[in-house]
Design a protein around this motif. Structure first.
Motif, PDB file in Angstrom:
ATOM      1  N   ARG A  87       0.789  -1.209   0.091  1.00  0.00           N
ATOM      2  CA  ARG A  87       0.004   0.027   0.000  1.00  0.00           C
ATOM      3  C   ARG A  87       0.762   1.215  -0.086  1.00  0.00           C
ATOM      4  O   ARG A  87       0.394   2.353   0.306  1.00  0.00           O
ATOM      5  N   HIS A  88       1.926   1.211  -0.203  1.00  0.00           N
ATOM      6  CA  HIS A  88       2.946   2.179  -0.103  1.00  0.00           C
ATOM      7  C   HIS A  88       2.795   3.363  -1.170  1.00  0.00           C
ATOM      8  O   HIS A  88       3.250   4.527  -1.268  1.00  0.00           O
ATOM      9  N   HIS A  89       1.999   3.237  -2.141  1.00  0.00           N
ATOM     10  CA  HIS A  89       1.638   4.054  -3.228  1.00  0.00           C
ATOM     11  C   HIS A  89       0.036   4.533  -3.098  1.00  0.00           C
ATOM     12  O   HIS A  89      -0.441   5.287  -3.878  1.00  0.00           O
ATOM     13  N   GLU A  90      -0.466   4.175  -2.198  1.00  0.00           N
ATOM     14  CA  GLU A  90      -2.021   4.900  -1.789  1.00  0.00           C
ATOM     15  C   GLU A  90      -1.862   6.252  -1.266  1.00  0.00           C
ATOM     16  O   GLU A  90      -0.672   6.637  -0.855  1.00  0.00           O
ATOM     17  N   ARG A  91      -2.550   6.877  -1.495  1.00  0.00           N
ATOM     18  CA  ARG A  91      -2.583   8.424  -0.963  1.00  0.00           C
ATOM     19  C   ARG A  91      -3.889   8.755  -0.178  1.00  0.00           C
ATOM     20  O   ARG A  91      -5.077   8.279  -0.412  1.00  0.00           O
ATOM     21  N   LEU A  92      -3.961   9.669   0.626  1.00  0.00           N
ATOM     22  CA  LEU A  92      -4.694  10.216   1.573  1.00  0.00           C
ATOM     23  C   LEU A  92      -6.280  10.605   0.981  1.00  0.00           C
ATOM     24  O   LEU A  92      -7.121  10.364   1.222  1.00  0.00           O
ATOM     25  N   ASP A  93      -5.965  10.999  -0.279  1.00  0.00           N
ATOM     26  CA  ASP A  93      -7.150  11.505  -1.188  1.00  0.00           C
ATOM     27  C   ASP A  93      -7.879  10.453  -2.043  1.00  0.00           C
ATOM     28  O   ASP A  93      -8.829  10.720  -2.739  1.00  0.00           O
TER      29      ASP A  93
ATOM     30  N   PHE B  12      -1.263   4.116  10.203  1.00  0.00           N
ATOM     31  CA  PHE B  12       0.006   4.900  10.420  1.00  0.00           C
ATOM     32  C   PHE B  12       1.211   4.256   9.809  1.00  0.00           C
ATOM     33  O   PHE B  12       2.000   5.038   9.185  1.00  0.00           O
ATOM     34  N   SER B  13       1.564   3.032  10.033  1.00  0.00           N
ATOM     35  CA  SER B  13       2.622   2.549   9.116  1.00  0.00           C
ATOM     36  C   SER B  13       2.337   2.449   7.980  1.00  0.00           C
ATOM     37  O   SER B  13       3.509   2.696   7.111  1.00  0.00           O
ATOM     38  N   GLU B  14       1.329   2.287   7.239  1.00  0.00           N
ATOM     39  CA  GLU B  14       1.279   2.467   5.772  1.00  0.00           C
ATOM     40  C   GLU B  14       1.387   4.090   5.323  1.00  0.00           C
ATOM     41  O   GLU B  14       2.172   3.763   4.148  1.00  0.00           O
ATOM     42  N   ARG B  15       1.241   4.690   5.894  1.00  0.00           N
ATOM     43  CA  ARG B  15       1.235   6.344   5.575  1.00  0.00           C
ATOM     44  C   ARG B  15       2.863   6.711   5.809  1.00  0.00           C
ATOM     45  O   ARG B  15       3.351   7.342   5.053  1.00  0.00           O
ATOM     46  N   LEU B  16       3.238   6.081   6.814  1.00  0.00           N
ATOM     47  CA  LEU B  16       4.716   6.247   7.124  1.00  0.00           C
ATOM     48  C   LEU B  16       5.597   5.940   5.992  1.00  0.00           C
ATOM     49  O   LEU B  16       6.497   6.294   5.363  1.00  0.00           O
ATOM     50  N   VAL B  17       5.242   4.579   5.614  1.00  0.00           N
ATOM     51  CA  VAL B  17       6.185   3.775   4.283  1.00  0.00           C
ATOM     52  C   VAL B  17       6.045   4.634   3.116  1.00  0.00           C
ATOM     53  O   VAL B  17       6.725   4.713   2.308  1.00  0.00           O
ATOM     54  N   ALA B  18       4.660   5.292   2.948  1.00  0.00           N
ATOM     55  CA  ALA B  18       4.261   6.084   1.748  1.00  0.00           C
ATOM     56  C   ALA B  18       5.368   7.295   1.789  1.00  0.00           C
ATOM     57  O   ALA B  18       5.824   7.553   0.514  1.00  0.00           O
ATOM     58  N   VAL B  19       5.561   7.775   2.961  1.00  0.00           N
ATOM     59  CA  VAL B  19       6.373   9.053   2.944  1.00  0.00           C
ATOM     60  C   VAL B  19       7.747   8.658   2.674  1.00  0.00           C
ATOM     61  O   VAL B  19       8.674   9.193   2.036  1.00  0.00           O
ATOM     62  N   ALA B  20       8.146   7.655   3.365  1.00  0.00           N
ATOM     63  CA  ALA B  20       9.673   7.137   3.020  1.00  0.00           C
ATOM     64  C   ALA B  20       9.898   6.768   1.617  1.00  0.00           C
ATOM     65  O   ALA B  20      11.002   7.241   1.164  1.00  0.00           O
ATOM     66  N   ASP B  21       8.998   6.118   1.153  1.00  0.00           N
ATOM     67  CA  ASP B  21       8.972   5.845  -0.408  1.00  0.00           C
ATOM     68  C   ASP B  21       9.197   7.001  -1.245  1.00  0.00           C
ATOM     69  O   ASP B  21      10.233   7.040  -2.068  1.00  0.00           O
TER      70      ASP B  21
ATOM     71  N   LEU C   3      12.837  10.494  -4.028  1.00  0.00           N
ATOM     72  CA  LEU C   3      13.405  12.161  -4.455  1.00  0.00           C
ATOM     73  C   LEU C   3      14.741  12.232  -4.115  1.00  0.00           C
ATOM     74  O   LEU C   3      15.520  12.951  -4.709  1.00  0.00           O
ATOM     75  N   GLY C   4      15.393  11.703  -2.941  1.00  0.00           N
ATOM     76  CA  GLY C   4      16.568  11.882  -2.256  1.00  0.00           C
ATOM     77  C   GLY C   4      17.636  10.856  -2.792  1.00  0.00           C
ATOM     78  O   GLY C   4      18.800  11.050  -2.689  1.00  0.00           O
ATOM     79  N   GLY C   5      17.149   9.900  -3.786  1.00  0.00           N
ATOM     80  CA  GLY C   5      17.956   9.018  -4.218  1.00  0.00           C
ATOM     81  C   GLY C   5      18.257   9.261  -5.649  1.00  0.00           C
ATOM     82  O   GLY C   5      17.654   9.917  -6.473  1.00  0.00           O
ATOM     83  N   VAL C   6      19.698   8.849  -6.051  1.00  0.00           N
ATOM     84  CA  VAL C   6      19.809   8.732  -7.562  1.00  0.00           C
ATOM     85  C   VAL C   6      19.114   7.762  -8.400  1.00  0.00           C
ATOM     86  O   VAL C   6      19.000   6.540  -7.930  1.00  0.00           O
TER      87      VAL C   6
END
Length: 157
Positions: free
Chosen positions: A29-35, A50-59, A64-67
């Motif tokens: 579910r790491h590509h699900e969005r709140l909307d 919360f955990s699903e939302r957290l992993v979405a942010v981490a992903d 964005l921060g990775g090459v």
């Protein structure tokens, strides 16, 4: 894009029955969005833990921060602006994004330290791939591709 999006369905199918359901749901579910505009299930924020939302942010932070093959790592300011925009559009959890922003430098230091070995191996694999492709493209009529592939260093596997 459809092929890229299919990885969460495949993740769900592979993990189903083979791993704890809580972990399976987080991973798939790491590509699900709140909307509710995310994928693969189109769940909204009320259906995400919360955990699903957290992993979405981490992903998103990782992307964005990775090459990537198609982009360099974005600078901190751009990453934070994109995260803020995603919160404003109700794609990401604002509380979790605020926690990340408050400890951004520490989070990225930990990520970079933990990822150093994996990134070094990734660089080696990419270099070996480029070398193999060059050699394959130069194969003469008396050679076959298997002779070139047999030269791949075994420690890459």
């Amino acid at each position: 894009m459809d092929v890229m999006k299919s990885h969460v369905r495949h993740t769900d199918a592979i993990l189903r029955g083979n791993i704890d359901d809580t972990i399976r749901r987080i991973a798939s579910r790491h590509h699900e969005r709140l909307d509710g505009t995310g994928y693969h299930l189109g769940l909204d924020g009320g259906e995400l833990t919360f955990s699903e939302r957290l992993v979405a942010v981490a992903d998103v932070l990782s992307a964005l921060g990775g090459v990537r093959t198609y982009k360099d790592a974005y600078p901190k300011e751009k990453i934070i602006a994109i995260l803020d925009d995603m919160v404003a559009r109700r794609h990401l959890d604002g509380t979790i994004v605020a926690m990340v922003k408050n400890r951004y430098d520490h989070v990225m230091d930990v990520v970079n330290a933990e990822a150093a070995d994996v990134l070094a191996l990734n660089d080696r694999v990419n270099a070996e791939y480029r070398s193999l492709m060059e050699r394959i493209n130069r194969i003469g009529p008396d050679e076959d591709v298997y002779s070139v592939l047999s030269e791949v260093p075994r420690d890459l596997f």
